[in-house]
Write an enzyme that holds these catalytic residues in place. Structure first.
Site: not given
Length: 226
Positions: A12, A14, A177
């Protein structure tokens, strides 16, 4: 952690590799100010990030992670236009790599891993950020939230990466995240690694039951490179 058969690392963006919330929050607040609506502190907006730009705009207009059902499509489209304009013209120098990520990505490449990037951020914003960080050549493939007809938590982007780069999903890790990353990985039958320091709507990434979880990027590196 068993990594003997893992050759592909799908990251991922951001909240995983970069902390972009300061710039996203600035753009959201510029949009809200232009619409005559109240603005919000960065810690509030942080909990709205992770499902792509449209969802961020809808949450900002609603002032909540729960979207106001009375929002009109017309108003959302107009607000999204303002958000994109603010984000593309605003000085985005606040966006930065998390500790140990810059060197760590190169270490992973040197160790023989293939890296891919799958983000829900609109693809138009990704190349400039990668270039600013000197990461353009790090990733064998990059997908944005609008690169395909669906985005995470749908598994299709992850499976598309595996197929295009000729890896079996069992040879990959999905690293992120957010619950969207973990759900996408599980649905693609790809082992998942959760990172607790990013953006996950104020919830512990371990609640999403990733196969592995770490509290910082160095811990991840230590396990992958051991």
């Amino acid at each position: 952690m068993t990594i003997d058969n893992k050759k592909l690392l799908i990251f991922d963006f951001d909240g995983t590799l970069i902390d972009s919330v300061p710039d996203l929050a600035d753009a959201a607040n510029i949009m809200l100010s232009q619409l005559g609506k109240p603005t919000y502190p960065i810690d509030t907006i942080k909990e709205w990030v992770g499902n792509g730009a449209r969802m961020l705009v809808e949450r900002a207009l609603s002032g909540s992670v729960e979207i106001d059902p009375n929002l009109s499509e017309k108003d959302v489209i107009a607000a999204e236009h303002l958000f994109f304009k603010a984000y593309s013209t605003h000085d985005t120098s606040k966006t930065a790599a998390y500790p140990d990520v810059d060197l760590g990505l190169q270490q992973l490449i040197d160790a023989g891993f293939t890296l891919a990037l799958v983000t829900n951020k609109p693809i138009r914003f990704v190349p400039d950020i990668l270039m600013s960080l000197s990461w353009t050549s790090h990733f064998a493939m990059v997908l944005g939230g609008d690169s395909l007809s669906v985005k995470k938590p749908d598994p299709a982007p992850l499976l598309h990466v595996c197929e295009t780069l000729a890896f079996d999903p069992k040879q990959a890790f999905m690293i992120g995240d957010s619950i969207n990353d973990i759900q996408a990985g599980k649905r693609a039958n790809i082992d998942t690694i959760g990172l607790s320091y990013g953006y996950n709507y104020g919830k512990d990434i371990r609640d999403s039951q990733p196969d592995y979880a770490f509290d910082n990027f160095k811990e991840l590196l230590d396990c992958l490179l051991k």
